[in-house]
Scaffold this motif. Sequence first.
Motif, PDB file in Angstrom:
ATOM      1  N   TRP A  92      -1.038  -8.510  -3.609  1.00 57.62           N
ATOM      2  CA  TRP A  92      -1.092  -7.237  -3.729  1.00 57.62           C
ATOM      3  C   TRP A  92      -1.649  -6.519  -4.983  1.00 57.62           C
ATOM      4  CZ3 TRP A  92       2.244  -3.791  -6.486  1.00 57.62           C
ATOM      5  CH2 TRP A  92       1.848  -2.383  -6.284  1.00 57.62           C
ATOM      6  N   ALA A  93      -1.233  -7.127  -5.795  1.00 55.81           N
ATOM      7  CA  ALA A  93      -1.409  -6.499  -7.452  1.00 55.81           C
ATOM      8  C   ALA A  93      -2.766  -7.518  -7.995  1.00 55.81           C
ATOM      9  CB  ALA A  93      -0.273  -6.671  -8.383  1.00 55.81           C
ATOM     10  N   GLY A 105      -5.360 -11.748   1.396  1.00 55.39           N
ATOM     11  CA  GLY A 105      -4.371 -12.169   0.515  1.00 55.39           C
ATOM     12  C   GLY A 105      -2.950 -11.388   1.082  1.00 55.39           C
ATOM     13  N   VAL A 106      -2.978 -10.065   1.192  1.00 57.46           N
ATOM     14  CA  VAL A 106      -1.767  -9.321   1.585  1.00 57.46           C
ATOM     15  C   VAL A 106      -1.228  -9.337   3.203  1.00 57.46           C
ATOM     16  CG1 VAL A 106      -1.978  -7.997  -0.318  1.00 57.46           C
ATOM     17  CG2 VAL A 106      -2.954  -7.136   1.724  1.00 57.46           C
ATOM     18  N   ALA A 107      -2.493  -9.238   4.095  1.00 50.91           N
ATOM     19  CA  ALA A 107      -2.024  -9.255   5.383  1.00 50.91           C
ATOM     20  C   ALA A 107      -1.371 -10.592   5.812  1.00 50.91           C
ATOM     21  CB  ALA A 107      -3.547  -8.974   6.010  1.00 50.91           C
ATOM     22  N   ALA A 128      -0.780  -2.129 -10.954  1.00 53.22           N
ATOM     23  CA  ALA A 128      -0.287  -3.333 -11.098  1.00 53.22           C
ATOM     24  C   ALA A 128      -1.215  -4.216 -11.163  1.00 53.22           C
ATOM     25  CB  ALA A 128       1.054  -3.613 -10.204  1.00 53.22           C
ATOM     26  N   ARG A 129      -1.085  -5.562 -12.177  1.00 53.46           N
ATOM     27  CA  ARG A 129      -2.040  -6.755 -12.091  1.00 53.46           C
ATOM     28  C   ARG A 129      -1.327  -7.765 -11.865  1.00 53.46           C
ATOM     29  NH1 ARG A 129      -3.582  -4.034 -17.371  1.00 53.46           N
ATOM     30  NH2 ARG A 129      -2.078  -5.598 -18.023  1.00 53.46           N
ATOM     31  N   LEU A 174       6.635  -1.460   1.065  1.00 53.17           N
ATOM     32  CA  LEU A 174       6.788  -1.640  -0.419  1.00 53.17           C
ATOM     33  C   LEU A 174       6.750  -0.414  -0.933  1.00 53.17           C
ATOM     34  CD1 LEU A 174       4.961  -4.142  -2.805  1.00 53.17           C
ATOM     35  CD2 LEU A 174       4.213  -1.695  -2.875  1.00 53.17           C
ATOM     36  N   GLN A 175       7.721  -0.001  -1.884  1.00 56.19           N
ATOM     37  CA  GLN A 175       7.935   1.080  -2.585  1.00 56.19           C
ATOM     38  C   GLN A 175       8.073   1.063  -3.877  1.00 56.19           C
ATOM     39  OE1 GLN A 175       7.993   4.178  -0.854  1.00 56.19           O
ATOM     40  NE2 GLN A 175       7.427   3.303   0.839  1.00 56.19           N
ATOM     41  N   PRO A 176       7.492   1.970  -4.753  1.00 58.37           N
ATOM     42  CA  PRO A 176       7.895   1.869  -6.146  1.00 58.37           C
ATOM     43  C   PRO A 176       9.315   1.924  -6.734  1.00 58.37           C
ATOM     44  CG  PRO A 176       6.626   4.037  -5.567  1.00 58.37           C
ATOM     45  CD  PRO A 176       6.716   3.211  -4.390  1.00 58.37           C
TER      46      PRO A 176
END
Length: 183
Positions: A92-93, A105-107, A128-129, A174-176
């Motif tokens: 994700w990042a 990559g995320v799915a 984010a990295r 996904l939440q901050p």
Amino acid sequence: MMSQIWRWPLHSPRRLLGTLLLLVLVLVVVTMAPTLWSASGRPSASPARTTDDRPAPAPTPSPSSSTAGPSPSESEDYGQALDVARQFVSAWAGNKSSFQVWYAGVAVHATDDFAQRLATVDPKNITARGVIGKLRLTDTGGGGRTEVAVLTDDGLVSVTMLRDRDHRWLVSDLQPGAQQEAG
């Protein structure tokens, strides 16, 4: 004798209804028994673990958590949940060179519903990295659901994980930020 047994429920509507309800109850119990017995909580020596193998903090209690803790098979699955959460947040990042590469990559780590929501995200807007710290379980309420706190270079994110029918952990949200440790 058999005719008396068959005539008893037909003697009155109340007996017939009671007999039918009892029969339905027996069928429900018989079909649900394996699920109920396998879901019963058993004490576990280690209900949670972190990726750096240090003892994990106790998970925060939730209304659906049992007092006995997760069963041994659930404890083993939490390690897989941590691994999937790390892989997902890294993807994700991480690689944002093109939407197709990022989405692929995320799915693969997401539920179908969350994958559809991710299809509307512009990965270039993600600040984010990468993952920079250990992961920790913040909610092990059981029932095939858990939450993982992941430290990125842009702060904590809370990853909600669901276990699918094949007992694989998938990301459903996904939440901050993240839940606080119990303590």
